[in-house]
Design an enzyme around this catalytic site. Sequence first.
Site, PDB file in Angstrom:
ATOM      1  N   ARG A 156       0.559  -1.461   0.782  1.00  0.00           N
ATOM      2  CA  ARG A 156      -0.170  -0.241  -0.225  1.00  0.00           C
ATOM      3  C   ARG A 156       0.697   1.268   0.090  1.00  0.00           C
ATOM      4  O   ARG A 156       1.707   1.575   0.568  1.00  0.00           O
ATOM      5  CB  ARG A 156      -1.348   0.170   1.360  1.00  0.00           C
ATOM      6  CG  ARG A 156      -1.829  -0.959   1.112  1.00  0.00           C
ATOM      7  CD  ARG A 156      -2.876  -0.948   0.207  1.00  0.00           C
ATOM      8  NE  ARG A 156      -4.321  -1.727   0.420  1.00  0.00           N
ATOM      9  CZ  ARG A 156      -4.217  -2.801  -1.133  1.00  0.00           C
ATOM     10  NH1 ARG A 156      -3.367  -2.538  -1.534  1.00  0.00           N
ATOM     11  NH2 ARG A 156      -4.923  -4.108  -1.049  1.00  0.00           N
TER      12      ARG A 156
ATOM     13  N   HIS B 124       0.805  -0.640  -9.671  1.00  0.00           N
ATOM     14  CA  HIS B 124       0.594  -0.949  -8.994  1.00  0.00           C
ATOM     15  C   HIS B 124      -0.194  -2.421  -9.860  1.00  0.00           C
ATOM     16  O   HIS B 124      -1.729  -2.572 -10.027  1.00  0.00           O
ATOM     17  CB  HIS B 124      -1.214  -0.349  -8.768  1.00  0.00           C
ATOM     18  CG  HIS B 124      -1.395  -0.783  -7.586  1.00  0.00           C
ATOM     19  ND1 HIS B 124      -1.695   0.441  -6.558  1.00  0.00           N
ATOM     20  CD2 HIS B 124      -1.731  -1.914  -6.301  1.00  0.00           C
ATOM     21  CE1 HIS B 124      -2.696  -1.058  -5.355  1.00  0.00           C
ATOM     22  NE2 HIS B 124      -1.798  -1.430  -5.438  1.00  0.00           N
TER      23      HIS B 124
END
Length: 323
Positions: free
Chosen positions: A223, A287
Amino acid sequence: MQILIHSADAEQWQAAIAKALPKAKVMTSDAALAERQNADFLVAWQPPGWLFEEQQALKGIINLGAGVDALLDNPALPTDIPIVKLRDAGMASPMIDYVRYGVLHFQRDFDHYARQQTNRQWLEQPVTPKAEWGIGVLGLGAIGARVAQALAADGFPVHGWSRHPKQLEGIRCHHGKEGLATLLGQVKSLVTLLPNTPATRGIINAETLAALPHGASLINPGRGSLIDEAALLEALGPVNAEPPHADESVSGDTGRLRGAVLDAFSQEPLPADNPLWTHPRVLITPHMAAPTPRDAALDQVIDTLKAWLAGEQVPSIDPKAGY
């Protein structure tokens, strides 16, 4: 049973779930209001607030991913409905590949070789044995545990960290504040796979980066909120500085950190003016470390829906803990 789907590929999920549960009415969030507002269950990725506000009979939510921070941050999210997230669901295998690449990028000196190629320099670097390349894995959930054990099977000494005590075969497990300090001092590559929670936000900061050995590397496929980007840039040092090898002392004109492989950021897409883009010792990916395979995730989604339909209890997340 009425099931509402909201995701970028909602029609594919709709078809797959309708095939597996032929007696259920399965619709996407594009359906007419009169149809979608009576859903029993929501299967979604980052649903908008208006979708919750119009629901009258929602009994459960399935989050189509391992991270629930975007869902929990939604102010319209009902507080009395169980939320189930995907656990591994086929994501561990690509995550292992990504982390393995990140570790080898530094352990086998591919970062140095890339700079040498720019200078047309032919120079073989001495190889640090895997047994001398300690790896720290922060976060020992379903995916983190698999990553840690895969790296240990590769021959690396692996330290794992979690908020609470855990035991994993072949992993030196640590927990709590003191355990984190112990881990940081013993690793040459640090891998962050923690969830985004109030307790983990900014955990990679000036203090934790300073606790790493000189020349350590950071790999973040977890994250973006875990990292204080300003502290990371400071630890990397000037863009024109020669990075230290692991365990080397740091001079005044270089940083402490050898480099970073980053897949997640506090703001996505990463803004074009973010200095991480142009730092020569940072490798950026959009990502993509562990996309959710629909077939593997579908099994979990169907099992959860069947259990709810049968009136069974399904392990759900703790909204206060954030996972």
